[in-house]
Design an enzyme around this catalytic site. Structure first.
Site, short mmCIF file in Angstrom:
data_model
loop_
_atom_site.label_atom_id
_atom_site.label_comp_id
_atom_site.label_asym_id
_atom_site.label_seq_id
_atom_site.Cartn_x
_atom_site.Cartn_y
_atom_site.Cartn_z
CE1 TYR A 93 -3.16 -0.41 5.39
CE2 TYR A 93 -3.59 -2.75 5.69
CZ TYR A 93 -3.39 -1.66 4.86
OH TYR A 93 -3.41 -1.84 3.51
CB SER B 113 -0.89 -0.01 1.25
OG SER B 113 -1.53 1.23 1.43
CE LYS C 239 -1.19 -4.55 3.42
NZ LYS C 239 -1.39 -5.90 2.81
C1 WQD Z 1 -9.92 9.04 1.42
C2 WQD Z 1 -10.19 10.52 1.70
C3 WQD Z 1 -10.57 11.01 4.02
C4 WQD Z 1 -14.34 8.85 4.42
C5 WQD Z 1 -7.18 4.09 3.32
C6 WQD Z 1 -6.04 3.34 3.90
C7 WQD Z 1 -5.16 2.81 2.80
C8 WQD Z 1 -5.99 2.00 1.85
C9 WQD Z 1 -7.12 2.84 1.29
C10 WQD Z 1 -5.88 -0.31 2.43
C11 WQD Z 1 -9.49 10.99 2.96
C12 WQD Z 1 -11.81 11.30 3.18
C13 WQD Z 1 -13.17 9.38 3.90
C14 WQD Z 1 -15.39 9.71 4.80
C15 WQD Z 1 -14.06 11.60 4.12
N1 WQD Z 1 -6.51 0.86 2.51
N2 WQD Z 1 -13.04 10.73 3.76
N3 WQD Z 1 -15.21 11.08 4.64
O1 WQD Z 1 -7.54 6.99 4.16
O2 WQD Z 1 -6.73 7.52 1.79
O3 WQD Z 1 -6.67 5.18 2.62
O4 WQD Z 1 -7.90 3.29 2.42
O5 WQD Z 1 -4.87 -0.57 1.85
O6 WQD Z 1 -4.15 2.02 3.37
O7 WQD Z 1 -5.27 4.23 4.67
O8 WQD Z 1 -8.84 6.23 2.11
O9 WQD Z 1 -11.23 6.30 1.52
O10 WQD Z 1 -10.58 6.29 3.98
O11 WQD Z 1 -10.20 8.32 2.63
O12 WQD Z 1 -13.92 12.84 3.99
O13 WQD Z 1 -16.48 9.31 5.29
O14 WQD Z 1 -11.58 10.68 1.93
O15 WQD Z 1 -10.38 12.05 4.98
O16 WQD Z 1 -9.07 12.32 2.74
P1 WQD Z 1 -7.41 6.59 2.74
P2 WQD Z 1 -10.29 6.73 2.60
#
Ligand code: WQD
Length: 341
Positions: free
Chosen positions: A151, A126, A155
């Site tokens: 997590y 990741s 990785k």
């Molecule tokens: C994306 C953006 C949130 C939800 C995570 C893991 C990463 C991978 C992918 C496994 C961010 C914003 C989110 C919400 C929001 N997982 N958001 N409201 O955090 O980039 O990555 O998932 O491998 O390892 O860290 O993805 O989709 O959670 O968030 O505003 O209800 O959307 O703040 O900026 P992230 P995400």
């Protein structure tokens, strides 16, 4: 054609990869413990490709079961290893669950692969290993930073375990694929993302809000140093991501790798803000999305998107699908899931 083991093959990325492997004529055996997936996904895969993968429900934390599996399937030529716990927030609360599930299983798999005449291993890693990169877009030579969560640490440790093992195991070739943000669903809407409970990730929360399952989306902060104040990520269509796994596996099976441990970033190379993802959903669905701006989420980085040159040039793979393609497929999938549940 070669037999390939896909661990976590009933999961979101795993199931889409099994479809692409079968499309390429590989024989697929799936190991999944169904802790974060549904057996119905097996029917979805079969209905898309017309071929039923071999399925073994199994807990990879049981070393003796892993040994028995490789005795039975001693003709496995390659492994694509997805099976792992992956909720960032949960890993902070339950670190030992993450270290046991994500690390011990990897060690048991590698110990079996060492015994084979030759083995090709694809590891699901990741972009989280980079933390907040100092330079954007992010290349594979960007420094791996202190993980923001157990997590993310699993990785990083996983990559080190594989790299150290490959150094002393000439018959083992491995590639770590560092995903950016996987989103979307298969165009057939027969498989897609199936978050359990309240979705932690942005896109499933958006589609569940669009379908009326959630009241409104909370946008975690609009005071970041970005054009519209919301965080930027590289959202890659899960089908593009799945195809990259087949390309990487073939690279190893055909001995085209330049060393026996390589890493590749898998992204589109384009950053999109949270609000741009919302606008993409509204464009493709024709619906207005309910959302409100709330405070920042702990641990979020400001911006991450991939430098795709190495994957484009050395792997010979490039993402073909756009954010709108991904949102369109995610929305179609959400509507099918709600109709059938
Ligand atoms: C994306 C953006 C949130 C939800 C995570 C893991 C990463 C991978 C992918 C496994 C961010 C914003 C989110 C919400 C929001 N997982 N958001 N409201 O955090 O980039 O990555 O998932 O491998 O390892 O860290 O993805 O989709 O959670 O968030 O505003 O209800 O959307 O703040 O900026 P992230 P995400």
């Amino acid at each position: 054609m070669d037999k390939i083991l896909v661990t976590g093959g009933l999961g979101f990325i795993g199931s889409h990869t099994v479809v692409e492997l079968q499309n390429e004529g590989f024989e697929v055996v799936i190991i999944d413990d169904l802790s974060n997936s549904s057996i119905k996904v097996l029917d979805g895969i079969t209905s898309i490709t017309g071929k039923a993968p071999i399925f073994e429900k199994m807990d990879l934390k049981d070393k003796s079961l892993v040994e028995a599996f490789f005795k039975k399937h001693n003709d496995v030529k390659g492994v694509i290893h997805f099976a792992a716990s992956k909720a960032v927030g949960e890993s902070v609360k339950e670190p030992l669950l993450y270290y046991e599930n994500n690390i011990s299983t990897l060690v048991y798999l590698l110990k079996e692969l060492k015994k084979l005449p030759e083995a090709s291993f694809i590891f699901s890693s990741s972009c989280t290993v980079y933390g907040q990169a100092d330079e954007l877009p992010i290349t594979e030579s960007a420094p791996v930073k202190q993980a923001e969560s157990p997590y993310g640490n699993t990785k990083q440790i996983g990559e080190e375990i594989i790299s150290d093992t490959c150094k002393v195991t000439p018959n083992l070739k491995a590639i770590a694929l560092r995903y950016f943000n996987p989103v979307g669903a298969h165009e057939s809407a027969k498989i897609g993302e199936l978050p359990i409970g309240v979705p932690q990730n942005l896109v499933p929360f958006i589609t569940q809000t669009g379908i009326g399952l959630r009241e409104e989306l909370s946008v975690f902060g609009d005071d970041y140093p970005t054009p519209d104040g919301t965080c930027i990520r590289d959202y890659i269509h899960v089908v593009d991501l799945a195809k990259a796994h087949v390309v990487a596996l073939k690279r190893l099976l055909e001995n085209k790798n330049t060393s026996n441990y390589e890493t590749f970033n898998l992204g589109t190379g384009k950053g999109s803000s949270v609000l741009e993802v919302v606008q993409s959903f509204e464009r493709v669905s024709g619906k207005k999305l309910n959302y409100k701006i709330v405070g920042r989420r702990e641990g979020d980085i400001i911006s991450a998107y991939a430098d795709t040159n190495k994957a484009n040039k050395e792997l010979g793979w490039k993402a073909q699908l756009t954010l709108d393609d991904a949102m369109r497929s995610a929305w179609k999938w959400e509507q099918v899931v709600r109709d059938t549940n």
